[in-house]
Design a protein around this motif. Structure first.
Motif, PDB file in Angstrom:
ATOM      1  N   ILE A   1       0.859  -1.185   0.000  1.00 13.12           N
ATOM      2  CA  ILE A   1       0.000   0.000   0.000  1.00 13.12           C
ATOM      3  C   ILE A   1       0.892   1.230   0.000  1.00 13.12           C
ATOM      4  N   ILE A   2       0.649   2.118  -0.952  1.00 12.95           N
ATOM      5  CA  ILE A   2       1.397   3.370  -1.039  1.00 12.95           C
ATOM      6  C   ILE A   2       0.436   4.523  -0.744  1.00 12.95           C
ATOM      7  N   PRO A   3       0.609   5.218   0.386  1.00 13.70           N
ATOM      8  CA  PRO A   3      -0.251   6.373   0.678  1.00 13.70           C
ATOM      9  C   PRO A   3       0.025   7.502  -0.308  1.00 13.70           C
ATOM     10  N   TRP A   4      -1.036   8.180  -0.723  1.00 15.82           N
ATOM     11  CA  TRP A   4      -0.911   9.157  -1.808  1.00 15.82           C
ATOM     12  C   TRP A   4      -1.635  10.452  -1.454  1.00 15.82           C
ATOM     13  N   GLN A   5      -0.893  11.559  -1.491  1.00 22.28           N
ATOM     14  CA  GLN A   5      -1.463  12.891  -1.290  1.00 22.28           C
ATOM     15  C   GLN A   5      -1.944  13.386  -2.657  1.00 22.28           C
ATOM     16  N   ALA A   6      -3.180  13.030  -3.025  1.00 23.59           N
ATOM     17  CA  ALA A   6      -3.726  13.376  -4.337  1.00 23.59           C
ATOM     18  C   ALA A   6      -4.125  14.848  -4.396  1.00 23.59           C
ATOM     19  N   ASP A   7      -4.303  15.338  -5.621  1.00 24.85           N
ATOM     20  CA  ASP A   7      -4.648  16.745  -5.817  1.00 24.85           C
ATOM     21  C   ASP A   7      -5.904  17.146  -5.040  1.00 24.85           C
ATOM     22  N   ARG A   8      -6.870  16.258  -4.996  1.00 25.96           N
ATOM     23  CA  ARG A   8      -8.160  16.592  -4.404  1.00 25.96           C
ATOM     24  C   ARG A   8      -8.351  16.026  -2.999  1.00 25.96           C
ATOM     25  N   CYS A   9      -7.269  15.594  -2.372  1.00 24.67           N
ATOM     26  CA  CYS A   9      -7.367  15.093  -0.996  1.00 24.67           C
ATOM     27  C   CYS A   9      -7.700  16.223  -0.027  1.00 24.67           C
ATOM     28  N   ILE A  10      -8.641  15.968   0.848  1.00 25.59           N
ATOM     29  CA  ILE A  10      -8.917  16.897   1.937  1.00 25.59           C
ATOM     30  C   ILE A  10      -7.945  16.632   3.085  1.00 25.59           C
ATOM     31  N   ALA A  11      -7.733  15.358   3.358  1.00 23.25           N
ATOM     32  CA  ALA A  11      -6.789  14.971   4.421  1.00 23.25           C
ATOM     33  C   ALA A  11      -5.360  15.239   3.976  1.00 23.25           C
ATOM     34  N   LYS A  12      -4.526  15.677   4.907  1.00 26.91           N
ATOM     35  CA  LYS A  12      -3.113  15.931   4.626  1.00 26.91           C
ATOM     36  C   LYS A  12      -2.286  15.435   5.808  1.00 26.91           C
ATOM     37  N   TRP A  13      -1.164  14.794   5.495  1.00 32.72           N
ATOM     38  CA  TRP A  13      -0.291  14.309   6.555  1.00 32.72           C
ATOM     39  C   TRP A  13       0.709  15.374   6.990  1.00 32.72           C
ATOM     40  N   ASP A  14       1.212  16.152   6.037  1.00 29.99           N
ATOM     41  CA  ASP A  14       2.154  17.230   6.333  1.00 29.99           C
ATOM     42  C   ASP A  14       3.299  16.739   7.234  1.00 29.99           C
ATOM     43  N   ARG A  15       3.495  17.415   8.374  1.00 28.67           N
ATOM     44  CA  ARG A  15       4.621  17.083   9.252  1.00 28.67           C
ATOM     45  C   ARG A  15       4.387  15.835  10.102  1.00 28.67           C
ATOM     46  N   LYS A  16       3.173  15.297  10.064  1.00 28.09           N
ATOM     47  CA  LYS A  16       2.880  14.098  10.852  1.00 28.09           C
ATOM     48  C   LYS A  16       2.916  12.830   9.999  1.00 28.09           C
ATOM     49  N   ALA A  17       3.609  12.887   8.861  1.00 32.46           N
ATOM     50  CA  ALA A  17       3.635  11.760   7.939  1.00 32.46           C
ATOM     51  C   ALA A  17       4.194  10.497   8.582  1.00 32.46           C
ATOM     52  N   ALA A  18       5.277  10.618   9.358  1.00 31.83           N
ATOM     53  CA  ALA A  18       5.892   9.446   9.971  1.00 31.83           C
ATOM     54  C   ALA A  18       4.926   8.768  10.946  1.00 31.83           C
ATOM     55  N   LYS A  19       4.229   9.560  11.748  1.00 30.98           N
ATOM     56  CA  LYS A  19       3.289   9.005  12.721  1.00 30.98           C
ATOM     57  C   LYS A  19       2.101   8.360  12.016  1.00 30.98           C
ATOM     58  N   ALA A  20       1.605   9.027  10.967  1.00 32.31           N
ATOM     59  CA  ALA A  20       0.458   8.501  10.237  1.00 32.31           C
ATOM     60  C   ALA A  20       0.818   7.197   9.533  1.00 32.31           C
ATOM     61  N   ARG A  21       2.008   7.149   8.951  1.00 31.98           N
ATOM     62  CA  ARG A  21       2.442   5.923   8.281  1.00 31.98           C
ATOM     63  C   ARG A  21       2.590   4.795   9.294  1.00 31.98           C
ATOM     64  N   SER A  22       3.080   5.109  10.487  1.00 31.54           N
ATOM     65  CA  SER A  22       3.214   4.100  11.530  1.00 31.54           C
ATOM     66  C   SER A  22       1.859   3.507  11.895  1.00 31.54           C
ATOM     67  N   ARG A  23       0.829   4.338  11.936  1.00 30.03           N
ATOM     68  CA  ARG A  23      -0.518   3.835  12.222  1.00 30.03           C
ATOM     69  C   ARG A  23      -0.994   2.906  11.111  1.00 30.03           C
ATOM     70  N   TRP A  24      -0.694   3.272   9.860  1.00 27.48           N
ATOM     71  CA  TRP A  24      -1.066   2.408   8.740  1.00 27.48           C
ATOM     72  C   TRP A  24      -0.354   1.068   8.842  1.00 27.48           C
ATOM     73  N   GLU A  25       0.934   1.091   9.221  1.00 24.30           N
ATOM     74  CA  GLU A  25       1.692  -0.152   9.348  1.00 24.30           C
ATOM     75  C   GLU A  25       1.105  -1.048  10.437  1.00 24.30           C
TER      76      GLU A  25
END
Length: 256
Positions: free
Chosen positions: A108-132
């Motif tokens: 699974i590759i998380p993707w910040q698409a053009d029309r995404c409302i959600a954004k990971w920004d500076r919390k990308a590492a934490k958010a990816r850890s939750r996905w893992e």
């Protein structure tokens, strides 16, 4: 009912030391999980390293140990399936991963698409850890011995070829089909040639994949183009699981 699965990352090393039928030790968290599930002495369980190795075992009922009884055949699905998942809204973010892994996603590759409302920004590492963590839980729930690898955040679809190049599995990938699930597509998924080594399912956000992104994907080598699953329009968090079910029927992935 199938045997419950427990993740033992150092399982290969333990087998090298103790043998397949030796005494194998679960990590503390997994041993506690066995207690929560009320696994009783002598019950059958499955231990896995999460990379395809599966060992049948019996729970000793003593601390964190199980006695190995045999090695499960290693199942290598073809085609492999990578899900490029646009970031869903917060309440559905982990749900998308959970459903996709249960349905068989290999990556699974998380993707910040053009029309995404959600954004990971500076919390990308934490958010990816939750996905893992969600992916591991879904792997065990679905009785898999190989989990889905969660890749780095993809910030632009133009970077997809590079993101795909670092494949986490051992077998070579010579043919790839990139498919964008799109409600306005004219081609049903069932009409696409899926006799390839890897299928890439691009799942857009609730607002859909932008025209720019569609054009970029069309410029890649061997794209399958936009496809539609059926007459229904699915939420972003559920689309990958539905598509994986269709792929399971249309290919040999579900063959035993």
């Amino acid at each position: 009912m199938t045997d419950p699965v427990f993740l033992v990352p150092d399982l290969p090393a333990q087998i090298d030391r103790a043998g397949v039928t030796g005494l194998l030790r679960l990590p503390p968290a997994e041993a506690r999980h066995a207690g929560v599930k009320r696994i009783r002495r002598g019950e059958q369980i499955v231990l896995t390293d999460g990379a395809g190795l599966g060992v049948t075992a019996t729970w000793t009922g003593e601390g964190d140990t199980a006695t190995g009884t045999g090695v499960l055949p290693r199942l290598t699905p073809r085609p492999r399936v990578t899900v490029v998942q646009a970031l869903p809204k917060a309440e559905r973010s982990e749900l998308a991963v959970d459903l996709a892994v249960q349905a068989g996603a290999d990556r699974i590759i998380p993707w910040q698409a053009d029309r995404c409302i959600a954004k990971w920004d500076r919390k990308a590492a934490k958010a990816r850890s939750r996905w893992e963590a969600t992916a591991v839980s879904a792997m065990k729930q679905s009785r898999r011995t190989e989990g889905a690898v969660v890749g780095e955040l993809l910030t632009d679809i133009a970077g997809l070829p590079r993101a795909l190049s670092g494949r986490p599995w051992r077998e070579p990938v010579e043919t790839t089909r990139i498919l964008v699930l799109h409600e306005e597509a004219a081609t049903p998924l069932a009409e696409i040639d899926l006799d390839v080594d890897e299928i890439v399912l691009v799942i857009g956000p609730e607002g859909g994949v932008s025209p720019r992104e569609l054009a970029v994907v069309a410029s890649f080598d061997d794209p399958g183009g936009p496809v539609v699953l059926g007459p229904e329009v699915y939420r972003s968090a559920a689309a990958a699981a539905v598509a994986l079910g269709a792929v399971g029927v249309l290919t040999d992935r579900w063959a035993r």
